[in-house]
Motif scaffolding. Structure first.
Motif, short mmCIF file in Angstrom:
data_model
loop_
_atom_site.label_atom_id
_atom_site.label_comp_id
_atom_site.label_asym_id
_atom_site.label_seq_id
_atom_site.Cartn_x
_atom_site.Cartn_y
_atom_site.Cartn_z
N MET A 1 0.83 -1.17 0.00
CA MET A 1 0.00 0.00 0.00
C MET A 1 0.88 1.24 0.00
O MET A 1 1.50 1.57 1.00
N ALA A 2 0.96 1.93 -1.10
CA ALA A 2 1.75 3.16 -1.20
C ALA A 2 0.94 4.32 -0.62
O ALA A 2 -0.27 4.41 -0.83
N LYS A 3 1.61 5.18 0.10
CA LYS A 3 0.93 6.33 0.69
C LYS A 3 0.49 7.29 -0.42
O LYS A 3 1.23 7.54 -1.36
N ASN A 4 -0.73 7.83 -0.29
CA ASN A 4 -1.22 8.78 -1.28
C ASN A 4 -1.96 9.96 -0.63
O ASN A 4 -2.69 10.67 -1.29
N VAL A 5 -1.77 10.15 0.68
CA VAL A 5 -2.40 11.26 1.40
C VAL A 5 -1.28 12.12 1.99
O VAL A 5 -0.53 11.66 2.85
N GLY A 6 -1.18 13.35 1.52
CA GLY A 6 -0.14 14.27 1.99
C GLY A 6 -0.49 14.90 3.33
O GLY A 6 -1.57 14.68 3.90
N ASP A 7 0.44 15.71 3.85
CA ASP A 7 0.29 16.29 5.18
C ASP A 7 -0.92 17.20 5.33
O ASP A 7 -1.65 17.11 6.31
N THR A 8 -1.14 18.09 4.38
CA THR A 8 -2.28 19.02 4.48
C THR A 8 -3.59 18.26 4.45
O THR A 8 -4.49 18.51 5.26
N GLU A 9 -3.70 17.32 3.53
CA GLU A 9 -4.91 16.51 3.42
C GLU A 9 -5.08 15.64 4.67
O GLU A 9 -6.20 15.44 5.16
N ARG A 10 -3.99 15.16 5.21
CA ARG A 10 -4.03 14.33 6.42
C ARG A 10 -4.59 15.12 7.61
O ARG A 10 -5.44 14.63 8.34
N ILE A 11 -4.13 16.34 7.78
CA ILE A 11 -4.62 17.18 8.87
C ILE A 11 -6.11 17.47 8.70
O ILE A 11 -6.88 17.40 9.66
N ALA A 12 -6.52 17.76 7.46
CA ALA A 12 -7.93 18.03 7.20
C ALA A 12 -8.78 16.80 7.50
O ALA A 12 -9.87 16.90 8.09
N ARG A 13 -8.28 15.62 7.15
CA ARG A 13 -9.01 14.38 7.44
C ARG A 13 -9.10 14.12 8.95
O ARG A 13 -10.13 13.66 9.44
N LEU A 14 -8.02 14.40 9.68
CA LEU A 14 -8.04 14.22 11.13
C LEU A 14 -9.08 15.14 11.79
O LEU A 14 -9.84 14.71 12.66
N ILE A 15 -9.11 16.39 11.37
CA ILE A 15 -10.06 17.35 11.94
C ILE A 15 -11.50 16.97 11.58
O ILE A 15 -12.38 16.90 12.45
N ALA A 16 -11.75 16.70 10.30
CA ALA A 16 -13.11 16.36 9.87
C ALA A 16 -13.57 15.03 10.47
O ALA A 16 -14.72 14.91 10.91
N GLY A 17 -12.68 14.05 10.52
CA GLY A 17 -13.03 12.75 11.09
C GLY A 17 -13.36 12.84 12.56
O GLY A 17 -14.34 12.26 13.03
N THR A 18 -12.55 13.60 13.30
CA THR A 18 -12.81 13.78 14.73
C THR A 18 -14.15 14.49 14.94
O THR A 18 -14.94 14.10 15.80
#
Length: 77
Positions: A1-18
């Motif tokens: 599984m190659a990573k395809n989610v960058g840092d900015t998108e990762r932070i947005a996903r953490l905030i929205a998911g929480t």
């Protein structure tokens, strides 16, 4: 599984998911809406944690920096 989610998108996903998980746990909605909200939030948290998103892969989208980009970010100014 190659990573395809960058840092900015990762932070947005953490905030929205929480936010979605908290909303699902505290909302006064029907059970079906709470379950769907919880599942959506959980998926966002999972993809943020693993930095891999199957939807990004299916769409050919990759925001994870390549090795060359990472080398440039680590170079001193």
């Amino acid at each position: 599984m190659a990573k395809n989610v960058g840092d900015t998108e990762r932070i947005a996903r953490l905030i929205a998911g929480t936010a979605l998980v908290l909303l699902a746990l505290t909302a006064n909605r029907s059970r079906a809406v709470r379950v769907l909200t919880l599942l959506g939030g959980s998926e966002l948290l999972y993809t943020a944690t693993t930095q891999y998103c199957p939807a990004n892969a299916a769409l050919g989208r990759d925001t994870y920096p390549s090795d060359q980009d990472r080398d440039l970010m680590e170079m001193p100014a």
